[in-house]
Design a protein around this motif. Structure first.
Motif, short mmCIF file in Angstrom:
data_model
loop_
_atom_site.label_atom_id
_atom_site.label_comp_id
_atom_site.label_asym_id
_atom_site.label_seq_id
_atom_site.Cartn_x
_atom_site.Cartn_y
_atom_site.Cartn_z
N SER A 1 45.40 39.92 40.09
CA SER A 1 46.05 39.50 38.84
C SER A 1 47.18 38.54 39.16
O SER A 1 47.86 38.67 40.16
N GLY A 2 47.37 37.58 38.27
CA GLY A 2 48.43 36.60 38.44
C GLY A 2 48.03 35.39 39.25
O GLY A 2 48.79 34.44 39.35
N ARG A 3 46.85 35.39 39.83
CA ARG A 3 46.40 34.24 40.61
C ARG A 3 46.02 33.10 39.67
O ARG A 3 45.30 33.29 38.71
N THR A 4 46.49 31.92 39.98
CA THR A 4 46.18 30.73 39.19
C THR A 4 45.24 29.84 40.00
O THR A 4 45.50 29.57 41.17
N ILE A 5 44.16 29.42 39.35
CA ILE A 5 43.15 28.60 40.01
C ILE A 5 42.91 27.32 39.20
O ILE A 5 43.02 27.33 37.98
N PRO A 6 42.59 26.20 39.87
CA PRO A 6 42.21 25.00 39.13
C PRO A 6 40.98 25.31 38.28
O PRO A 6 40.11 26.06 38.72
N ARG B 1 40.78 19.47 32.10
CA ARG B 1 41.24 19.97 33.40
C ARG B 1 42.58 20.68 33.24
O ARG B 1 43.44 20.22 32.50
N GLY B 2 42.69 21.80 33.92
CA GLY B 2 43.93 22.56 33.88
C GLY B 2 43.87 23.68 34.90
O GLY B 2 43.25 23.53 35.96
N THR B 3 44.49 24.79 34.56
CA THR B 3 44.45 25.96 35.43
C THR B 3 44.12 27.20 34.61
O THR B 3 44.39 27.25 33.40
N MET B 4 43.54 28.18 35.28
CA MET B 4 43.26 29.47 34.67
C MET B 4 44.03 30.51 35.46
O MET B 4 43.90 30.57 36.69
N THR B 5 44.84 31.28 34.76
CA THR B 5 45.59 32.36 35.40
C THR B 5 44.94 33.67 35.00
O THR B 5 44.84 33.98 33.80
N LEU B 6 44.50 34.42 35.99
CA LEU B 6 43.91 35.73 35.74
C LEU B 6 45.04 36.74 35.64
O LEU B 6 45.66 37.07 36.65
N THR B 7 45.34 37.18 34.44
CA THR B 7 46.44 38.12 34.24
C THR B 7 46.00 39.56 34.51
O THR B 7 46.84 40.44 34.70
N SER B 8 44.70 39.81 34.48
CA SER B 8 44.10 41.09 34.84
C SER B 8 42.61 40.82 35.08
O SER B 8 42.16 39.69 34.95
N ALA B 9 41.85 41.86 35.38
CA ALA B 9 40.41 41.69 35.59
C ALA B 9 39.69 41.33 34.29
O ALA B 9 38.58 40.82 34.31
#
Length: 121
Positions: free
Chosen positions: A37-42, A84-92
Motif C-alpha cells: 500500500s502507498g506505492r505509486t507507479i507510472p 499519463r499519470g500515476t496510480m497510487t495503491l492505497t490498499s489491495a
C-alpha cells in the motif's frame, strides 16, 4: 483497403489495447497483491470512452465516480485516448490516479472480475 476495413482494424486495435489494460504499469499477474500500500507507479489510464475502469496487474478496478462528457468521451481537459499519470495503491482494493493536470480519480477493485465491464467502441 476500404474505409470500412480501416475502421474495423482501428476498432480491433483499440479493443486489444483495452484487453491488455492500456497501462504501462502492469508489473505482472499479481502486481496488486505484491505491491505494498502507498506505492505509486507510472500509469497510462485509458480514457477514450470516459474514465470508468483500470487494470493494475491482474486486478480490475472501477472508478468510484465515473467521468464522461455525457457522450461517452473523456471530459474536457483529459487526453484521449489515454492520460499519463500515476496510480497510487492505497490498499489491495483501492487506488488513486493522479496526473500533472490536477486530475484525481479514486478506484475500487471489482472482486472476482476477470475482464473489463465493457469494451469501448
Amino acid at each position: 483497403m476500404t474505409k470500412r476495413a480501416g475502421h474495423i482494424i482501428f476498432a480491433l486495435t483499440l479493443a486489444a489495447g483495452v484487453l491488455t489494460g492500456c497501462t504501462q504499469a502492469d508489473d505482472g499477474a499479481d502486481a496488486v497483491r505484491a505491491t505494498p500500500s502507498g506505492r505509486t507507479i507510472p500509469f497510462e489510464l485509458y480514457t477514450h470512452c470516459g474514465i470508468d475502469e483500470a487494470r493494475i496487474g491482474s486486478t480490475y478496478f472501477e472508478a468510484e465516480t465515473p467521468l464522461s462528457d455525457g457522450s461517452g468521451n473523456p471530459p474536457d481537459g483529459w487526453d484521449n485516448p489515454t492520460q499519463r499519470g500515476t496510480m497510487t495503491l492505497t490498499s489491495a482494493t483501492e487506488a488513486v490516479f493522479t496526473d500533472d493536470a490536477g486530475h484525481e480519480v479514486a478506484f475500487r477493485a471489482r472482486p472476482g472480475a476477470s475482464a473489463f465491464k465493457r469494451i469501448c467502441s
